[in-house]
Design a protein around this motif. Sequence first.
Motif, PDB file in Angstrom:
ATOM      1  N   THR A 129      -4.086  91.522  86.337  1.00 41.09           N
ATOM      2  CA  THR A 129      -4.291  91.190  84.921  1.00 41.09           C
ATOM      3  C   THR A 129      -2.980  91.286  84.140  1.00 41.09           C
ATOM      4  O   THR A 129      -2.705  90.441  83.287  1.00 41.09           O
ATOM      5  CB  THR A 129      -5.320  92.154  84.274  1.00 41.09           C
ATOM      6  N   SER A 130      -2.156  92.270  84.458  1.00 39.32           N
ATOM      7  CA  SER A 130      -0.896  92.392  83.710  1.00 39.32           C
ATOM      8  C   SER A 130       0.025  91.219  84.027  1.00 39.32           C
ATOM      9  O   SER A 130       0.671  90.685  83.133  1.00 39.32           O
ATOM     10  CB  SER A 130      -0.204  93.708  84.038  1.00 39.32           C
ATOM     11  N   LEU A 131       0.042  90.785  85.304  1.00 41.37           N
ATOM     12  CA  LEU A 131       0.879  89.615  85.660  1.00 41.37           C
ATOM     13  C   LEU A 131       0.357  88.365  84.961  1.00 41.37           C
ATOM     14  O   LEU A 131       1.134  87.594  84.384  1.00 41.37           O
ATOM     15  CB  LEU A 131       0.879  89.427  87.178  1.00 41.37           C
ATOM     16  N   LEU A 132      -0.965  88.170  84.965  1.00 44.73           N
ATOM     17  CA  LEU A 132      -1.545  86.973  84.325  1.00 44.73           C
ATOM     18  C   LEU A 132      -1.315  87.003  82.813  1.00 44.73           C
ATOM     19  O   LEU A 132      -1.055  85.974  82.198  1.00 44.73           O
ATOM     20  CB  LEU A 132      -3.038  86.889  84.645  1.00 44.73           C
ATOM     21  N   MET A 133      -1.371  88.224  82.206  1.00 46.08           N
ATOM     22  CA  MET A 133      -1.139  88.341  80.750  1.00 46.08           C
ATOM     23  C   MET A 133       0.262  87.867  80.390  1.00 46.08           C
ATOM     24  O   MET A 133       0.500  87.407  79.283  1.00 46.08           O
ATOM     25  CB  MET A 133      -1.288  89.801  80.307  1.00 46.08           C
ATOM     26  N   MET A 134       1.188  87.998  81.368  1.00 44.98           N
ATOM     27  CA  MET A 134       2.587  87.627  81.056  1.00 44.98           C
ATOM     28  C   MET A 134       2.852  86.136  81.243  1.00 44.98           C
ATOM     29  O   MET A 134       3.910  85.648  80.851  1.00 44.98           O
ATOM     30  CB  MET A 134       3.529  88.456  81.924  1.00 44.98           C
ATOM     31  N   LEU A 135       1.892  85.403  81.842  1.00 46.84           N
ATOM     32  CA  LEU A 135       2.098  83.962  82.045  1.00 46.84           C
ATOM     33  C   LEU A 135       1.756  83.217  80.758  1.00 46.84           C
ATOM     34  O   LEU A 135       0.655  83.390  80.231  1.00 46.84           O
ATOM     35  CB  LEU A 135       1.199  83.456  83.177  1.00 46.84           C
ATOM     36  N   PRO A 136       2.681  82.384  80.231  1.00 50.97           N
ATOM     37  CA  PRO A 136       2.421  81.683  78.946  1.00 50.97           C
ATOM     38  C   PRO A 136       1.533  80.454  79.127  1.00 50.97           C
ATOM     39  O   PRO A 136       1.794  79.415  78.514  1.00 50.97           O
ATOM     40  CB  PRO A 136       3.836  81.282  78.510  1.00 50.97           C
ATOM     41  N   VAL A 137       0.511  80.524  79.955  1.00 53.33           N
ATOM     42  CA  VAL A 137      -0.303  79.319  80.230  1.00 53.33           C
ATOM     43  C   VAL A 137      -1.731  79.443  79.695  1.00 53.33           C
ATOM     44  O   VAL A 137      -2.448  78.458  79.625  1.00 53.33           O
ATOM     45  CB  VAL A 137      -0.372  79.051  81.767  1.00 53.33           C
ATOM     46  N   PHE A 138      -2.143  80.669  79.318  1.00 50.79           N
ATOM     47  CA  PHE A 138      -3.553  80.858  78.926  1.00 50.79           C
ATOM     48  C   PHE A 138      -3.734  80.774  77.418  1.00 50.79           C
ATOM     49  O   PHE A 138      -2.858  81.161  76.650  1.00 50.79           O
ATOM     50  CB  PHE A 138      -4.054  82.209  79.430  1.00 50.79           C
ATOM     51  N   VAL A 139      -4.906  80.292  77.005  1.00 50.28           N
ATOM     52  CA  VAL A 139      -5.222  80.257  75.580  1.00 50.28           C
ATOM     53  C   VAL A 139      -5.505  81.685  75.109  1.00 50.28           C
ATOM     54  O   VAL A 139      -5.730  82.589  75.923  1.00 50.28           O
ATOM     55  CB  VAL A 139      -6.457  79.355  75.315  1.00 50.28           C
ATOM     56  N   TYR A 140      -5.530  81.861  73.786  1.00 50.42           N
ATOM     57  CA  TYR A 140      -5.647  83.201  73.193  1.00 50.42           C
ATOM     58  C   TYR A 140      -6.896  83.932  73.690  1.00 50.42           C
ATOM     59  O   TYR A 140      -6.842  85.109  74.047  1.00 50.42           O
ATOM     60  CB  TYR A 140      -5.677  83.092  71.668  1.00 50.42           C
ATOM     61  N   GLN A 141      -8.031  83.212  73.755  1.00 48.63           N
ATOM     62  CA  GLN A 141      -9.281  83.836  74.195  1.00 48.63           C
ATOM     63  C   GLN A 141      -9.148  84.412  75.605  1.00 48.63           C
ATOM     64  O   GLN A 141      -9.587  85.518  75.883  1.00 48.63           O
ATOM     65  CB  GLN A 141     -10.423  82.806  74.169  1.00 48.63           C
ATOM     66  N   THR A 142      -8.498  83.669  76.484  1.00 41.58           N
ATOM     67  CA  THR A 142      -8.313  84.136  77.869  1.00 41.58           C
ATOM     68  C   THR A 142      -7.387  85.350  77.899  1.00 41.58           C
ATOM     69  O   THR A 142      -7.644  86.321  78.608  1.00 41.58           O
ATOM     70  CB  THR A 142      -7.714  83.004  78.735  1.00 41.58           C
ATOM     71  N   GLN A 143      -6.308  85.283  77.084  1.00 41.55           N
ATOM     72  CA  GLN A 143      -5.370  86.417  77.009  1.00 41.55           C
ATOM     73  C   GLN A 143      -6.113  87.680  76.588  1.00 41.55           C
ATOM     74  O   GLN A 143      -5.927  88.752  77.146  1.00 41.55           O
ATOM     75  CB  GLN A 143      -4.280  86.114  75.962  1.00 41.55           C
ATOM     76  N   LYS A 144      -6.984  87.490  75.572  1.00 45.50           N
ATOM     77  CA  LYS A 144      -7.758  88.641  75.056  1.00 45.50           C
ATOM     78  C   LYS A 144      -8.671  89.189  76.153  1.00 45.50           C
ATOM     79  O   LYS A 144      -8.771  90.404  76.343  1.00 45.50           O
ATOM     80  CB  LYS A 144      -8.599  88.180  73.857  1.00 45.50           C
ATOM     81  N   ALA A 145      -9.307  88.278  76.893  1.00 51.39           N
ATOM     82  CA  ALA A 145     -10.214  88.711  77.981  1.00 51.39           C
ATOM     83  C   ALA A 145      -9.425  89.458  79.056  1.00 51.39           C
ATOM     84  O   ALA A 145      -9.865  90.511  79.537  1.00 51.39           O
ATOM     85  CB  ALA A 145     -10.907  87.485  78.572  1.00 51.39           C
ATOM     86  N   LEU A 146      -8.218  88.954  79.410  1.00 50.23           N
ATOM     87  CA  LEU A 146      -7.379  89.617  80.414  1.00 50.23           C
ATOM     88  C   LEU A 146      -6.997  91.019  79.941  1.00 50.23           C
ATOM     89  O   LEU A 146      -7.004  91.984  80.705  1.00 50.23           O
ATOM     90  CB  LEU A 146      -6.123  88.782  80.681  1.00 50.23           C
ATOM     91  N   PHE A 147      -6.689  91.128  78.642  1.00 50.44           N
ATOM     92  CA  PHE A 147      -6.307  92.426  78.061  1.00 50.44           C
ATOM     93  C   PHE A 147      -7.469  93.410  78.175  1.00 50.44           C
ATOM     94  O   PHE A 147      -7.279  94.569  78.556  1.00 50.44           O
ATOM     95  CB  PHE A 147      -5.901  92.212  76.602  1.00 50.44           C
ATOM     96  N   GLU A 148      -8.691  92.940  77.863  1.00 51.16           N
ATOM     97  CA  GLU A 148      -9.871  93.812  77.959  1.00 51.16           C
ATOM     98  C   GLU A 148     -10.129  94.215  79.417  1.00 51.16           C
ATOM     99  O   GLU A 148     -10.409  95.377  79.703  1.00 51.16           O
ATOM    100  CB  GLU A 148     -11.098  93.111  77.374  1.00 51.16           C
ATOM    101  N   ILE A 149     -10.006  93.258  80.354  1.00 49.69           N
ATOM    102  CA  ILE A 149     -10.204  93.576  81.775  1.00 49.69           C
ATOM    103  C   ILE A 149      -9.160  94.606  82.204  1.00 49.69           C
ATOM    104  O   ILE A 149      -9.470  95.569  82.922  1.00 49.69           O
ATOM    105  CB  ILE A 149     -10.118  92.307  82.648  1.00 49.69           C
TER     106      ILE A 149
END
Length: 175
Positions: A129-149
């Motif tokens: 999740t931390s690696l995916l959070m750093m990729l500038p490819v996801f929309v805000y909603q997905t970023q938020k979901a990754l942060f919660e996970i």
Amino acid sequence: MFSIISSVSFLVLVIILLFHSSQKQQKKSSMKAKSASKSTPPLSPTAQIVLGGLSLCFFYLFLSGFFFSLFSTHRMYGLPLMLHLIVGLLFALFLCAFLILYSDNFSSFCFQNLFFWLFALSGLSLVVTSLLMMLPVFVYQTQKALFEIHRYSALISVLISVLFLYTAFLENESK
Ligand code: HEM
């Protein structure tokens, strides 16, 4: 919401462990000491470095992550976040080394080994999740979901690590 769930989980875990250890003490005092105690073989220098590194990294990640989640209205930022990232990388490397070197020791089924593998899984989820959070490819909603996970994986990894240490302590005590 996350801070309430975390605080309640930590409190419930402490109550369960206190209750369980008092039960154990009562049982122990009612049963006379078993035969001569068997000593635990000392950890190899490699095991000490890997286990020490993993524990120190995990402790800093826990402190930095949960300080902001429980006591701050801001998300983690600045030096604590930068250190969280750097120590996070070290945590990922130590976790890999630990799994490669010692996962065979946790192959039989028992609670302690179950907690070991649950910790490994939650650690993997934290890394991914931390690696995916750093990729500038996801929309805000997905970023938020990754942060919660990421946060809930962190909570699970902390609860499981305490249970793992508790069962390891009990096992040592019963030897
Ligand atoms: C693999 C290593 C790790 C990396 C690379 C990492 C990275 C990050 C990043 C980038 C954030 C901030 C996200 C944002 O605000 O957008 C974050 C937040 C957080 N991390 Fe980690 N993390 C790692 C492991 C851990 C571990 C092991 C724990 C706890 C035991 C943890 C607990 C937290 C918490 C609680 C937050 C939320 C902080 C807040 O509320 O602002 N992390 N992590």
